[in-house]
Design a protein around this motif. Structure first.
Motif, short mmCIF file in Angstrom:
data_model
loop_
_atom_site.label_atom_id
_atom_site.label_comp_id
_atom_site.label_asym_id
_atom_site.label_seq_id
_atom_site.Cartn_x
_atom_site.Cartn_y
_atom_site.Cartn_z
N ASP A 45 -25.95 -4.09 -32.16
CA ASP A 45 -26.45 -5.36 -31.64
C ASP A 45 -25.31 -6.26 -31.17
O ASP A 45 -25.39 -6.90 -30.13
N GLN A 46 -24.24 -6.30 -31.93
CA GLN A 46 -23.08 -7.10 -31.54
C GLN A 46 -22.44 -6.52 -30.28
O GLN A 46 -22.06 -7.26 -29.37
N GLU A 47 -22.30 -5.20 -30.22
CA GLU A 47 -21.74 -4.56 -29.03
C GLU A 47 -22.57 -4.88 -27.79
O GLU A 47 -22.03 -5.12 -26.71
N ALA A 48 -23.89 -4.91 -27.93
CA ALA A 48 -24.77 -5.23 -26.81
C ALA A 48 -24.54 -6.65 -26.30
O ALA A 48 -24.53 -6.89 -25.09
N VAL A 49 -24.33 -7.61 -27.20
CA VAL A 49 -24.07 -8.98 -26.79
C VAL A 49 -22.73 -9.07 -26.07
O VAL A 49 -22.62 -9.75 -25.04
N VAL A 50 -21.72 -8.38 -26.57
CA VAL A 50 -20.42 -8.39 -25.89
C VAL A 50 -20.57 -7.75 -24.50
O VAL A 50 -20.07 -8.28 -23.50
N ARG A 51 -21.26 -6.66 -24.42
CA ARG A 51 -21.42 -5.93 -23.15
C ARG A 51 -22.28 -6.71 -22.16
O ARG A 51 -21.92 -6.87 -20.99
N ASP A 52 -23.42 -7.24 -22.61
CA ASP A 52 -24.42 -7.82 -21.71
C ASP A 52 -24.41 -9.35 -21.65
O ASP A 52 -25.02 -9.92 -20.77
N GLY B 105 -17.47 -21.05 -28.78
CA GLY B 105 -18.43 -20.07 -29.29
C GLY B 105 -18.62 -20.25 -30.78
O GLY B 105 -18.01 -21.12 -31.41
N PRO B 106 -19.45 -19.43 -31.39
CA PRO B 106 -19.71 -19.56 -32.82
C PRO B 106 -18.53 -19.07 -33.66
O PRO B 106 -17.68 -18.32 -33.19
N GLU B 107 -18.48 -19.51 -34.89
CA GLU B 107 -17.46 -19.05 -35.82
C GLU B 107 -17.70 -17.57 -36.12
O GLU B 107 -18.83 -17.16 -36.40
N LEU B 108 -16.64 -16.78 -36.05
CA LEU B 108 -16.74 -15.34 -36.28
C LEU B 108 -16.04 -14.90 -37.57
O LEU B 108 -16.37 -13.85 -38.12
N SER B 109 -15.08 -15.68 -38.01
CA SER B 109 -14.26 -15.27 -39.15
C SER B 109 -15.00 -15.39 -40.47
O SER B 109 -16.11 -15.91 -40.54
N GLY B 110 -14.37 -14.87 -41.50
CA GLY B 110 -14.93 -14.97 -42.85
C GLY B 110 -16.21 -14.21 -43.05
O GLY B 110 -17.03 -14.57 -43.89
N GLY B 111 -16.42 -13.17 -42.25
CA GLY B 111 -17.62 -12.37 -42.38
C GLY B 111 -18.84 -12.94 -41.68
O GLY B 111 -19.93 -12.36 -41.73
N ARG B 112 -18.68 -14.05 -40.99
CA ARG B 112 -19.83 -14.68 -40.34
C ARG B 112 -20.40 -13.83 -39.22
O ARG B 112 -21.61 -13.82 -39.00
N VAL B 113 -19.53 -13.10 -38.52
CA VAL B 113 -20.04 -12.25 -37.44
C VAL B 113 -20.90 -11.11 -38.01
O VAL B 113 -21.90 -10.72 -37.42
N VAL B 114 -20.53 -10.60 -39.17
CA VAL B 114 -21.32 -9.54 -39.81
C VAL B 114 -22.67 -10.10 -40.28
O VAL B 114 -23.69 -9.41 -40.19
N GLU B 115 -22.67 -11.34 -40.76
CA GLU B 115 -23.94 -11.98 -41.14
C GLU B 115 -24.86 -12.12 -39.93
O GLU B 115 -26.06 -11.90 -40.04
N ARG B 116 -24.30 -12.50 -38.79
CA ARG B 116 -25.10 -12.69 -37.57
C ARG B 116 -25.56 -11.37 -36.98
O ARG B 116 -26.62 -11.29 -36.38
N PHE B 117 -24.70 -10.34 -37.10
CA PHE B 117 -24.98 -9.03 -36.52
C PHE B 117 -24.78 -7.94 -37.57
O PHE B 117 -23.75 -7.25 -37.56
N PRO B 118 -25.73 -7.75 -38.49
CA PRO B 118 -25.57 -6.69 -39.47
C PRO B 118 -25.46 -5.31 -38.81
O PRO B 118 -24.79 -4.42 -39.33
N ASN B 119 -26.09 -5.15 -37.66
CA ASN B 119 -26.06 -3.90 -36.93
C ASN B 119 -24.98 -3.99 -35.85
O ASN B 119 -25.06 -4.82 -34.94
N VAL B 120 -23.96 -3.14 -35.94
CA VAL B 120 -22.84 -3.14 -35.01
C VAL B 120 -23.32 -3.01 -33.57
O VAL B 120 -22.82 -3.68 -32.65
#
Length: 74
Positions: free
Chosen positions: A39-46, A22-37
């Motif tokens: 949206d990230q929860e939806a990807v994990v769920r769906d 999967g994509p790199e998540l560390s170092g704040g990269r996940v926040v860059e990809r998903f500024p809106n929490v």
């Protein structure tokens, strides 16, 4: 969230969030990809692309916990 991540996500996303299958998540990269929490929860769920859906295995609270861990703990 850490325990869920280590049990269910680390094989794909790396134990420290460095990527792999999967994509790199560390170092704040996940926040860059998903500024809106939400949206990230939806990807994990769906799921999306190669990311499997976890909504049938994890509760909303567990999804929120693992998302919080990826945003604050990696």
């Amino acid at each position: 969230g850490r325990d869920i991540y280590q049990a269910d996500c680390a094989r794909r996303d790396g134990g420290s969030g460095g990527g792999g299958g999967g994509p790199e998540l560390s170092g704040g990269r996940v926040v860059e990809r998903f500024p809106n929490v939400a949206d990230q929860e939806a990807v994990v769920r769906d799921g999306r692309g190669t990311m499997p859906a976890w909504g049938n295995k994890l509760s909303d609270e567990e999804i929120a916990a693992v998302v919080r861990y990826t945003r604050e703990g990696l």
